[in-house]
Scaffold this motif. Sequence first.
Motif, short mmCIF file in Angstrom:
data_model
loop_
_atom_site.label_atom_id
_atom_site.label_comp_id
_atom_site.label_asym_id
_atom_site.label_seq_id
_atom_site.Cartn_x
_atom_site.Cartn_y
_atom_site.Cartn_z
N GLY A 1 -81.71 39.95 -14.87
CA GLY A 1 -83.24 39.99 -15.38
C GLY A 1 -83.65 40.86 -16.39
O GLY A 1 -84.68 40.51 -17.10
N GLY A 2 -82.98 41.63 -16.78
CA GLY A 2 -83.03 42.65 -17.83
C GLY A 2 -83.70 44.10 -17.48
O GLY A 2 -84.07 44.67 -18.20
N HIS A 3 -83.73 44.32 -16.07
CA HIS A 3 -84.66 45.61 -15.72
C HIS A 3 -83.22 46.52 -15.03
O HIS A 3 -82.27 45.93 -14.35
CB HIS A 3 -85.53 45.37 -14.18
N LEU A 4 -83.33 47.79 -15.32
CA LEU A 4 -82.24 48.55 -14.92
C LEU A 4 -82.59 49.79 -14.30
O LEU A 4 -83.06 50.92 -14.73
CB LEU A 4 -81.44 49.10 -16.27
N PRO A 5 -82.99 49.69 -12.96
CA PRO A 5 -83.34 50.83 -12.15
C PRO A 5 -82.30 51.70 -11.96
O PRO A 5 -81.07 51.35 -11.68
CB PRO A 5 -83.67 50.06 -10.66
N ILE A 6 -82.36 52.97 -12.50
CA ILE A 6 -81.46 53.96 -12.60
C ILE A 6 -81.59 54.92 -11.29
O ILE A 6 -82.67 55.53 -11.11
CB ILE A 6 -81.53 54.87 -14.03
N LYS A 7 -80.73 55.16 -10.40
CA LYS A 7 -80.76 55.71 -9.22
C LYS A 7 -80.40 57.18 -9.42
O LYS A 7 -80.78 58.06 -8.63
CB LYS A 7 -79.83 55.11 -8.04
N ILE B 1 -72.37 44.88 -16.94
CA ILE B 1 -72.73 43.77 -16.69
C ILE B 1 -71.69 42.51 -16.71
O ILE B 1 -71.38 41.66 -15.89
CB ILE B 1 -73.80 43.29 -17.42
N ARG B 2 -70.76 42.98 -17.87
CA ARG B 2 -69.53 41.87 -17.84
C ARG B 2 -68.67 42.01 -16.89
O ARG B 2 -68.13 40.97 -16.43
CB ARG B 2 -69.08 42.19 -19.11
N SER B 3 -68.75 43.22 -15.91
CA SER B 3 -67.91 43.27 -14.97
C SER B 3 -67.99 42.35 -13.74
O SER B 3 -67.34 42.13 -13.08
CB SER B 3 -67.61 44.87 -14.58
N VAL C 1 -82.28 41.83 -10.56
CA VAL C 1 -83.15 42.53 -11.37
C VAL C 1 -82.23 42.89 -12.77
O VAL C 1 -82.88 42.73 -13.88
CB VAL C 1 -83.94 43.61 -10.86
N GLU C 2 -81.16 43.36 -12.61
CA GLU C 2 -80.36 43.83 -13.80
C GLU C 2 -80.00 42.42 -14.68
O GLU C 2 -80.11 42.72 -15.76
CB GLU C 2 -79.05 44.65 -13.42
N PHE D 1 -76.54 51.94 -12.11
CA PHE D 1 -77.13 50.80 -11.64
C PHE D 1 -75.83 50.01 -11.15
O PHE D 1 -74.76 49.95 -11.39
CB PHE D 1 -77.94 50.15 -12.48
N ASN D 2 -76.22 48.82 -10.18
CA ASN D 2 -75.26 47.87 -9.97
C ASN D 2 -75.84 46.59 -10.26
O ASN D 2 -77.16 46.24 -10.33
CB ASN D 2 -75.18 47.85 -8.43
N VAL D 3 -75.02 45.88 -10.67
CA VAL D 3 -75.51 44.28 -11.28
C VAL D 3 -76.08 43.55 -10.18
O VAL D 3 -75.09 43.10 -9.46
CB VAL D 3 -74.42 43.72 -12.20
#
Length: 108
Positions: free
Chosen positions: A63-69, A86-88, A60-61, A55-57
């Motif tokens: 906001g707590g959703h992690l769509p995995i591609k 996320i910290r990156s 939605v990420e 995932f890329n930040v």
Amino acid sequence: RDIHKVADYLSEHEVAHNMFLTYGKSFDSQSTEPTIRVFLWPRKKFIGIKEEAAFNVAVVELGGHLPIKVEELYGSLTEESIEETIRSACLEDQEYLSIKQDVTKLFS
């Protein structure tokens, strides 16, 4: 107007950011009217093509959703690797504090 003021500041100072709008209950416990909540995150700039990752930040990420591609990457995700990704995207503390101080001044 306030959100526009902050978004303008971020744009004028070339600070990358994401915005998320959603409906929610009013913070006033006496009110039954819905409210619109706005989340505005300043973040590091990303230049060029994003690498294909689990995932890329973005909004939605954050906001707590992690769509995995990529299915193979799904099984290898850990809480630690998600936090690191996320910290990156986070600004360094000093840059964040400077922006926070400037934005606070916009409303004084």
